[in-house]
Design a protein around this motif. Sequence first.
Motif, PDB file in Angstrom:
ATOM      1  N   ARG A  23      -5.545   9.884   3.421  1.00  0.00           N
ATOM      2  CA  ARG A  23      -5.689  10.151   1.914  1.00  0.00           C
ATOM      3  C   ARG A  23      -4.806   9.038   1.038  1.00  0.00           C
ATOM      4  NH1 ARG A  23      -4.465  16.175   1.363  1.00  0.00           N
ATOM      5  NH2 ARG A  23      -4.403  15.993  -0.844  1.00  0.00           N
ATOM      6  N   TYR A  24      -3.787   8.893   1.507  1.00  0.00           N
ATOM      7  CA  TYR A  24      -2.979   7.919   0.898  1.00  0.00           C
ATOM      8  C   TYR A  24      -3.461   6.370   1.073  1.00  0.00           C
ATOM      9  CZ  TYR A  24       1.180   4.885  -0.397  1.00  0.00           C
ATOM     10  OH  TYR A  24       1.950   4.177  -0.971  1.00  0.00           O
ATOM     11  N   ARG A  25      -4.195   6.105   2.060  1.00  0.00           N
ATOM     12  CA  ARG A  25      -4.727   4.800   2.209  1.00  0.00           C
ATOM     13  C   ARG A  25      -5.881   4.730   1.383  1.00  0.00           C
ATOM     14  NH1 ARG A  25      -3.965   5.631   7.452  1.00  0.00           N
ATOM     15  NH2 ARG A  25      -6.127   5.823   7.893  1.00  0.00           N
ATOM     16  N   HIS A  26      -6.519   5.673   0.950  1.00  0.00           N
ATOM     17  CA  HIS A  26      -7.728   5.801   0.197  1.00  0.00           C
ATOM     18  C   HIS A  26      -7.393   5.859  -1.537  1.00  0.00           C
ATOM     19  CE1 HIS A  26      -9.836   6.380   4.020  1.00  0.00           C
ATOM     20  NE2 HIS A  26     -10.789   5.731   3.151  1.00  0.00           N
ATOM     21  N   GLY A  27      -6.099   5.961  -1.766  1.00  0.00           N
ATOM     22  CA  GLY A  27      -5.868   5.783  -3.086  1.00  0.00           C
ATOM     23  C   GLY A  27      -5.049   6.914  -3.600  1.00  0.00           C
ATOM     24  N   ALA A  28      -4.816   7.873  -3.034  1.00  0.00           N
ATOM     25  CA  ALA A  28      -3.956   9.005  -3.502  1.00  0.00           C
ATOM     26  C   ALA A  28      -2.383   8.900  -3.461  1.00  0.00           C
ATOM     27  CB  ALA A  28      -3.810  10.324  -2.537  1.00  0.00           C
ATOM     28  N   SER A  29      -1.479   9.093  -4.454  1.00  0.00           N
ATOM     29  CA  SER A  29      -0.290   8.823  -4.747  1.00  0.00           C
ATOM     30  C   SER A  29       0.389   9.674  -4.161  1.00  0.00           C
ATOM     31  CB  SER A  29       0.261   8.661  -6.132  1.00  0.00           C
ATOM     32  OG  SER A  29       0.014  10.105  -6.894  1.00  0.00           O
ATOM     33  N   VAL A  30       1.634   9.080  -3.753  1.00  0.00           N
ATOM     34  CA  VAL A  30       2.663  10.321  -2.971  1.00  0.00           C
ATOM     35  C   VAL A  30       2.893  11.573  -3.715  1.00  0.00           C
ATOM     36  CG1 VAL A  30       4.985  10.727  -2.438  1.00  0.00           C
ATOM     37  CG2 VAL A  30       3.869   8.629  -1.586  1.00  0.00           C
ATOM     38  N   ASN A  31       2.953  11.454  -5.110  1.00  0.00           N
ATOM     39  CA  ASN A  31       3.110  12.635  -6.017  1.00  0.00           C
ATOM     40  C   ASN A  31       1.887  13.533  -5.986  1.00  0.00           C
ATOM     41  OD1 ASN A  31       5.624  12.100  -7.012  1.00  0.00           O
ATOM     42  ND2 ASN A  31       5.012  10.851  -8.714  1.00  0.00           N
ATOM     43  N   GLU A  32       0.941  12.924  -5.834  1.00  0.00           N
ATOM     44  CA  GLU A  32      -0.465  13.889  -5.716  1.00  0.00           C
ATOM     45  C   GLU A  32      -0.670  14.470  -4.447  1.00  0.00           C
ATOM     46  OE1 GLU A  32      -3.552  11.019  -6.461  1.00  0.00           O
ATOM     47  OE2 GLU A  32      -3.493  10.923  -8.671  1.00  0.00           O
ATOM     48  N   LEU A  33      -0.044  13.816  -3.329  1.00  0.00           N
ATOM     49  CA  LEU A  33       0.023  14.382  -2.216  1.00  0.00           C
ATOM     50  C   LEU A  33       0.924  15.643  -1.972  1.00  0.00           C
ATOM     51  CD1 LEU A  33      -0.347  11.158   0.260  1.00  0.00           C
ATOM     52  CD2 LEU A  33      -2.125  12.972  -0.349  1.00  0.00           C
TER      53      LEU A  33
END
Length: 190
Positions: A23-33
């Motif tokens: 999910r991070y590699r596809h654009g999600a930020s750490v805060n969103e995760l």
Amino acid sequence: MTPTRSSTWSAARQRQALDLSARYRHGASVNELARTTGLSKSTVLNRLRLVDTPMRAPQQTRLLRADPVEAAARSERAAEMRRWYETGASVAALAAVFDCSPRTVRRLLARANTAVRSPSETRALRSDGQARRDLMRTLRARYEAGASVPLLAVGCGYSTSTVYRLLHQAGTALRPGHRPAPEARGDRSP
């Protein structure tokens, strides 16, 4: 990609770390995760690092997720700032013209591959005769394209009277002055 500490992790934790990484590699930020999973930000970061996820800077995340139309507009804005900056405009003047902070101007100039001058370099550029002639040509072109003298003055960091003088020296045919209507000036006819 397998976790580096697979012997101490449960299968569920390994799957979660790999899912977070994808999910991070596809654009999600750490805060969103962190928000969507209920994990703390530091736990998300630790799990991403343990599966060797390449980390991004916040700017890279914004660029990755940017709308293509917005990205094109931002690139055009950066190119416009670069053109003004190369004619001698200061960072502060560009911030005033483009209604943003000087930090944003510097960031956009960097995006347009422009080396930011020191204040002394800007002063030296303004005293250079060739730079002044280039500025006169640029001001004339922008004025003839419809820009107002006050906007040009803010853009190049000079007073309006100096811009008028430079336009006159460049041989620009000035538009007639616009005076406010009598009722706007407060004149009252008997």
